[in-house]
Scaffold this active site. Structure first.
Site, short mmCIF file in Angstrom:
data_model
loop_
_atom_site.label_atom_id
_atom_site.label_comp_id
_atom_site.label_asym_id
_atom_site.label_seq_id
_atom_site.Cartn_x
_atom_site.Cartn_y
_atom_site.Cartn_z
CB SER A 176 75.07 27.60 30.87
OG SER A 176 73.68 27.39 30.67
CG HIS A 204 78.68 29.16 32.73
ND1 HIS A 204 79.20 27.89 32.73
CD2 HIS A 204 77.39 29.03 33.14
CE1 HIS A 204 78.28 27.02 33.10
NE2 HIS A 204 77.17 27.69 33.37
CE LYS A 235 78.43 26.77 36.36
NZ LYS A 235 77.79 26.72 37.70
#
Length: 389
Positions: A176, A204, A235
């Site tokens: 990240s 991610h 996300k």
């Protein structure tokens, strides 16, 4: 506490909360105070956080299901929208079953602490997310930390702990704060060689990689070697929550053993319904991944050509390494003055001496916006002495 806070402030390490507001119709922007800023700090990778179809289904579900779930999933909080979502998630990940939980932090600490305990060992990359680290601590298993992406070091630790009862290898797929990838193929080989379990955090990378956004494991073709697939909806999906996918036995086990699931109130039905719509969009809108990849390459190459240190990653996360904490704060403030929101990341989130500006790109950003932002960053970098002229 006052004394400790003074020390943090003196080292440019104190944090504070600031209000940011969305700009509807312009998902690549945010508002702070009375200033509209290009948002290069959001994890809304596919630009779905304001998608009208997601908002519509959430609104309609609020009307029919109410605001809150009222209880944990094992009591009365397991509302109707959960079952179709979990079936769709399992099919998407090509797994037998899935489980939706409140957020990625709970997913990681819940899964790890349910799978291993005293007498077991967890092999964890030194740059793994804090939720993974905390899950290992709560599990009371031995914590064997291997140097970042160093497979020889991991092999030596696996040899050292080969007699442990259970062995779990856990890694972020995309890290990240650095934006680089884990060597997942090598990890899969080591998992098989040493009889370990493999858990991959796709927070991610889910939505970003794979033909249907399944994540990096699918992109690399090693998904069948992964025992625990974990990812988030906060996300690429633009909403909130997290999932764990795997065998039916794994999911049954977690329902009975994962304390964050057992003892937390369930996500509201409106959130779950929104996730289902987002999942359909993630799978169908491959153009979003293509646009995100092109913008990420353009932006990263622009910074590298200007002499900035941006690490080895190829993801939408582009770290600009500054080093000094106070200099990183000055850089972030200077960016805000020219209309760019990009936050300074400092220890303990990153190692000492590696403070950075962490740029996080989105399919909502245009090529023109990214090119202009890179030009501003180059100018500020020269002014602050981060790069030489």
């Amino acid at each position: 506490m006052d004394k400790e806070l003074e020390l943090l402030a003196g080292a440019s390490l104190e944090r504070s909360l600031r209000v940011s507001s969305p700009v509807f119709g312009s998902p690549g922007y945010t508002v702070r105070g009375d200033q509209m800023l290009l948002n290069l700090s959001s994890n809304d990778y596919l630009g779905l956080a304001q998608h009208p179809a997601i908002i519509d289904i959430m609104h309609r579900t609020l009307q029919s299901e109410g605001a809150g779930s009222g209880a944990s999933r094992l009591v009365t909080g397991n509302r109707q929208p959960y079952a179709p979502l979990e079936a769709a998630l399992a099919a998407w990940q090509n797994c037998e079953a899935s489980l939706v939980v409140a957020n990625g932090y709970m997913a990681n600490i819940g899964a790890i602490s349910a799978l291993v305990s005293r007498g077991d060992v967890v092999f964890s990359d030194q740059l793994n997310h804090a939720s993974i680290v905390d899950g290992i601590v709560l599990s009371r298993a031995d914590h064997a930390r291997y140097r970042h992406n160093d497979m020889e070091h991991l092999r030596s630790l696996l040899n050292k702990h080969r007699d442990k009862r259970r062995k779990l290898i856990v890694t972020d797929a995309v890290f990240s704060m650095d934006g680089d990838q884990a060597p997942l193929r090598e990890l899969a080989l080591l998992k098989r060689e040493y009889g370990a379990m493999l858990m991959v955090d796709e927070a991610h990378s889910g939505g970003v990689y794979g033909k249907r956004g399944e994540g990096l494991c699918h992109e690399l073709g090693i998904q069948d070697d992964v025992d625990i697939h974990m990812g988030t909806f906060s996300k690429s999906f633009g909403i909130y929550g997290a999932y764990i996918c795997g065998s039916r036995t794994l999911i049954r086990w977690l329902v009975n053993k994962a304390r964050p699931l057992i003892y937390s109130t369930a996500l509201p039905s409106s959130i779950v319904a929104g996730i289902s719509k987002a999942l359909a969009l993630v799978q169908a809108d491959h153009w979003r991944r293509e646009k995100l990849d092109a913008g990420s390459r353009l932006f990263r190459d622009s910074l590298r050509s200007a002499g900035f240190i941006t690490g080895d990653g190829g993801s939408p996360i582009v770290p600009l390494i500054v080093g000094d904490n106070e200099l990183a704060l000055r850089f972030s403030s200077a960016l805000e003055e020219v209309g760019i929101a990009s936050v300074a990341i400092r220890p303990p989130t990153v190692p000492a001496g590696t403070a950075r500006i962490r740029f996080s790109l989105s399919a909502a950003h245009s090529e023109k916006e990214l090119t202009e932002a890179a030009a501003h960053i180059r100018i500020i970098g020269h002014q602050l002495g981060v790069v030489s002229s």
